[in-house]
Design a protein around this motif. Structure first.
Motif, PDB file in Angstrom:
ATOM      1  N   LEU A  55       0.992  -0.687  -0.177  1.00  0.00           N
ATOM      2  CA  LEU A  55       0.474   0.085   0.388  1.00  0.00           C
ATOM      3  C   LEU A  55       0.987   1.519  -0.159  1.00  0.00           C
ATOM      4  CD1 LEU A  55      -2.934  -0.604   2.825  1.00  0.00           C
ATOM      5  CD2 LEU A  55      -2.736  -0.066   0.342  1.00  0.00           C
ATOM      6  N   LEU A  56       1.709   1.255   1.052  1.00  0.00           N
ATOM      7  CA  LEU A  56       3.148   2.510   1.445  1.00  0.00           C
ATOM      8  C   LEU A  56       3.369   2.688  -0.269  1.00  0.00           C
ATOM      9  CD1 LEU A  56       4.545   1.579   4.021  1.00  0.00           C
ATOM     10  CD2 LEU A  56       3.137   3.850   4.278  1.00  0.00           C
ATOM     11  N   LYS A  57       2.966   1.443  -1.545  1.00  0.00           N
ATOM     12  CA  LYS A  57       4.262   2.159  -2.302  1.00  0.00           C
ATOM     13  C   LYS A  57       3.325   2.491  -4.059  1.00  0.00           C
ATOM     14  CE  LYS A  57       7.541  -1.747  -1.204  1.00  0.00           C
ATOM     15  NZ  LYS A  57       8.091  -3.055  -1.759  1.00  0.00           N
ATOM     16  N   ARG A  58       2.231   3.064  -3.318  1.00  0.00           N
ATOM     17  CA  ARG A  58       0.977   3.140  -4.443  1.00  0.00           C
ATOM     18  C   ARG A  58       1.581   4.161  -4.517  1.00  0.00           C
ATOM     19  NH1 ARG A  58      -4.681   1.283  -3.046  1.00  0.00           N
ATOM     20  NH2 ARG A  58      -4.741  -0.800  -3.245  1.00  0.00           N
ATOM     21  N   GLU A  59       1.300   4.573  -6.179  1.00  0.00           N
ATOM     22  CA  GLU A  59       1.407   6.590  -6.289  1.00  0.00           C
ATOM     23  C   GLU A  59       0.819   7.349  -6.134  1.00  0.00           C
ATOM     24  OE1 GLU A  59       3.279   6.865 -10.239  1.00  0.00           O
ATOM     25  OE2 GLU A  59       4.053   5.095 -10.319  1.00  0.00           O
ATOM     26  N   HIS A  60      -0.294   7.019  -6.067  1.00  0.00           N
ATOM     27  CA  HIS A  60      -2.201   7.856  -5.850  1.00  0.00           C
ATOM     28  C   HIS A  60      -2.035   7.590  -4.535  1.00  0.00           C
ATOM     29  CE1 HIS A  60      -0.918   8.632  -9.911  1.00  0.00           C
ATOM     30  NE2 HIS A  60      -1.471   7.434 -10.222  1.00  0.00           N
ATOM     31  N   GLY A  61      -1.420   7.011  -3.634  1.00  0.00           N
ATOM     32  CA  GLY A  61      -2.437   6.485  -2.744  1.00  0.00           C
ATOM     33  C   GLY A  61      -2.815   5.812  -1.903  1.00  0.00           C
ATOM     34  N   PHE A  62      -3.435   5.737  -1.119  1.00  0.00           N
ATOM     35  CA  PHE A  62      -5.427   4.931  -0.581  1.00  0.00           C
ATOM     36  C   PHE A  62      -5.994   5.624   0.412  1.00  0.00           C
ATOM     37  CE2 PHE A  62      -1.272   4.024   1.662  1.00  0.00           C
ATOM     38  CZ  PHE A  62      -1.281   3.436   2.777  1.00  0.00           C
ATOM     39  N   THR A  63      -7.238   5.486   0.372  1.00  0.00           N
ATOM     40  CA  THR A  63      -8.010   5.575   1.436  1.00  0.00           C
ATOM     41  C   THR A  63      -7.985   5.253   2.760  1.00  0.00           C
ATOM     42  OG1 THR A  63      -9.360   4.179   0.412  1.00  0.00           O
ATOM     43  CG2 THR A  63      -9.536   6.409  -0.265  1.00  0.00           C
ATOM     44  N   LEU A  64      -8.288   5.272   4.180  1.00  0.00           N
ATOM     45  CA  LEU A  64      -8.471   5.032   5.260  1.00  0.00           C
ATOM     46  C   LEU A  64      -9.243   3.513   5.045  1.00  0.00           C
ATOM     47  CD1 LEU A  64      -8.033   3.945   7.966  1.00  0.00           C
ATOM     48  CD2 LEU A  64     -10.115   6.289   8.853  1.00  0.00           C
ATOM     49  N   GLU A  65      -9.837   3.483   4.534  1.00  0.00           N
ATOM     50  CA  GLU A  65     -10.845   1.771   4.270  1.00  0.00           C
ATOM     51  C   GLU A  65     -10.330   1.138   2.898  1.00  0.00           C
ATOM     52  OE1 GLU A  65     -14.245   5.137   5.137  1.00  0.00           O
ATOM     53  OE2 GLU A  65     -12.653   5.225   3.603  1.00  0.00           O
ATOM     54  N   GLU A  66      -9.513   1.656   2.369  1.00  0.00           N
ATOM     55  CA  GLU A  66      -8.618   0.505   1.319  1.00  0.00           C
ATOM     56  C   GLU A  66      -7.303   0.275   2.599  1.00  0.00           C
ATOM     57  OE1 GLU A  66      -8.414   1.985  -2.989  1.00  0.00           O
ATOM     58  OE2 GLU A  66      -7.436   3.359  -1.360  1.00  0.00           O
ATOM     59  N   LEU A  67      -7.090   0.211   3.238  1.00  0.00           N
ATOM     60  CA  LEU A  67      -5.978   0.436   4.052  1.00  0.00           C
ATOM     61  C   LEU A  67      -6.608  -0.680   5.328  1.00  0.00           C
ATOM     62  CD1 LEU A  67      -3.878   0.602   6.208  1.00  0.00           C
ATOM     63  CD2 LEU A  67      -4.110   2.706   6.975  1.00  0.00           C
ATOM     64  N   LEU A  68      -7.753  -0.388   5.856  1.00  0.00           N
ATOM     65  CA  LEU A  68      -8.433  -1.462   6.908  1.00  0.00           C
ATOM     66  C   LEU A  68      -8.481  -2.498   5.784  1.00  0.00           C
ATOM     67  CD1 LEU A  68     -11.059   1.583   8.978  1.00  0.00           C
ATOM     68  CD2 LEU A  68      -8.621   0.050   9.598  1.00  0.00           C
ATOM     69  N   ARG A  69      -9.386  -2.594   4.774  1.00  0.00           N
ATOM     70  CA  ARG A  69     -10.229  -3.635   4.230  1.00  0.00           C
ATOM     71  C   ARG A  69      -8.365  -4.906   4.054  1.00  0.00           C
ATOM     72  NH1 ARG A  69     -14.092  -5.331   2.399  1.00  0.00           N
ATOM     73  NH2 ARG A  69     -15.280  -3.393   2.686  1.00  0.00           N
ATOM     74  N   THR A  70      -7.718  -3.921   3.293  1.00  0.00           N
ATOM     75  CA  THR A  70      -6.223  -4.997   3.171  1.00  0.00           C
ATOM     76  C   THR A  70      -6.086  -5.395   4.790  1.00  0.00           C
ATOM     77  OG1 THR A  70      -5.682  -3.704   1.047  1.00  0.00           O
ATOM     78  CG2 THR A  70      -3.333  -4.596   2.762  1.00  0.00           C
ATOM     79  N   PHE A  71      -5.812  -4.290   5.445  1.00  0.00           N
ATOM     80  CA  PHE A  71      -5.604  -4.582   6.497  1.00  0.00           C
ATOM     81  C   PHE A  71      -6.158  -6.444   7.824  1.00  0.00           C
ATOM     82  CE2 PHE A  71      -5.284  -5.381  11.614  1.00  0.00           C
ATOM     83  CZ  PHE A  71      -4.005  -5.192  12.037  1.00  0.00           C
ATOM     84  N   CYS A  72      -7.678  -5.812   7.201  1.00  0.00           N
ATOM     85  CA  CYS A  72      -8.373  -7.402   7.645  1.00  0.00           C
ATOM     86  C   CYS A  72      -8.226  -8.112   6.891  1.00  0.00           C
ATOM     87  CB  CYS A  72      -9.550  -6.846   7.136  1.00  0.00           C
ATOM     88  SG  CYS A  72     -10.361  -5.278   8.785  1.00  0.00           S
ATOM     89  N   ARG A  73      -8.314  -8.260   5.569  1.00  0.00           N
ATOM     90  CA  ARG A  73      -8.319 -10.077   5.177  1.00  0.00           C
ATOM     91  C   ARG A  73      -7.102 -10.313   5.053  1.00  0.00           C
ATOM     92  NH1 ARG A  73     -12.273 -10.279   2.447  1.00  0.00           N
ATOM     93  NH2 ARG A  73     -11.901 -12.607   3.290  1.00  0.00           N
ATOM     94  N   VAL A  74      -5.763  -9.619   4.845  1.00  0.00           N
ATOM     95  CA  VAL A  74      -4.108 -10.149   4.732  1.00  0.00           C
ATOM     96  C   VAL A  74      -4.389 -10.832   6.564  1.00  0.00           C
ATOM     97  CG1 VAL A  74      -3.245  -8.093   6.069  1.00  0.00           C
ATOM     98  CG2 VAL A  74      -2.028  -9.819   4.395  1.00  0.00           C
ATOM     99  N   PHE A  75      -5.129 -10.346   7.476  1.00  0.00           N
ATOM    100  CA  PHE A  75      -4.970 -10.763   8.970  1.00  0.00           C
ATOM    101  C   PHE A  75      -5.989 -11.917   8.895  1.00  0.00           C
ATOM    102  CE2 PHE A  75      -6.388 -11.520  13.455  1.00  0.00           C
ATOM    103  CZ  PHE A  75      -5.362 -10.597  13.800  1.00  0.00           C
TER     104      PHE A  75
END
Length: 225
Positions: free
Chosen positions: A84-104
């Motif tokens: 996520l941190l490598k994305r050029e255009h950033g990410f939303t809070l919801e995208e961060l949370l969904r990624t975290f939930c899925r990978v957890f």
């Protein structure tokens, strides 16, 4: 005369990996005390002395078996957050949370390392054989720190203290959801919301996003008082 290709003897590494793989299964199924070094080495097709040679003792074998599972899970989770941190255009809070939930959650639903980790954790809670802090230092802390860096990207003003509490809250919801799913499945319930992990993840994302934004706003307001 053509030179013969060099043959590299990997038998030692293969034996160590084989012992470690079988030991993980035994410790997860039976726990430390009930697992026999002799049974592990017989299944690994090597002698008992191999455990002392590669690991030093049954205790060290247990620690390394646990460490290898923690390491794999941690690597997957940290890599997803760093992606996520490598994305050029950033990410939303919801995208961060969904990624975290899925990978957890996702690795813990697989038949491989995730489920083995859960079984190992249950055994460890009963027997307590690991060095103090191993799970925190090698599993929880790296994931928390990676999530903190991602959260700071969304809210540069968030304090470390608030960030850690928010991450802890999300983890608590996910752990509870997994425990409830297991409990309800074993007891035969079929109409409980926690059984639907997709809806649960959606709820955790929206609920946590609102909560985190509220915490950030409250912190901002306190700073202006």
């Amino acid at each position: 005369m053509a030179r013969k290709p060099e043959i590299i003897d990997q038998s030692n590494d293969d034996t160590r990996c084989r012992i470690l793989e079988i030991a993980r299964q035994h410790f997860a199924e039976k726990g430390f005390r009930a697992s026999s070094v002799r049974a592990i080495t017989e299944e690994a097709d090597c002698n008992v002395a191999s455990v002392n040679y590669y690991f030093g003792s049954k205790q060290n074998l247990y620690v390394e078996a646990f460490r290898s599972v923690i390491g794999n899970l941690t690597e997957v989770r940290v890599a997803a957050l760093e992606g996520l941190l490598k994305r050029e255009h950033g990410f939303t809070l919801e995208e961060l949370l969904r990624t975290f939930c899925r990978v957890f959650i996702d690795p813990l639903l697989e038949n491989g390392g995730g489920r083995m980790f859960m079984r190992l954790m249950q055994r460890e809670l009963d027997e307590k054989r690991l060095p103090p802090g191993l799970c925190i230092d090698e599993g929880m802390r790296p994931v928390r720190d990676a999530a903190h860096e991602a959260l700071k990207r969304v809210f540069p003003q968030i304090s470390t203290d608030v960030s850690y509490f928010c991450i802890q809250s999300v983890v608590g919801q996910l752990v509870y959801a997994l425990q409830m799913k297991t409990f309800l499945s074993e007891t035969g319930y079929t109409d409980w919301p926690a059984l639907d992990l997709e809806r649960t993840i959606d709820h955790v994302v929206h609920f946590s996003a609102a909560g985190i934004r509220g915490c950030v706003e409250n912190t901002k307001g306190s700073a202006n008082d």
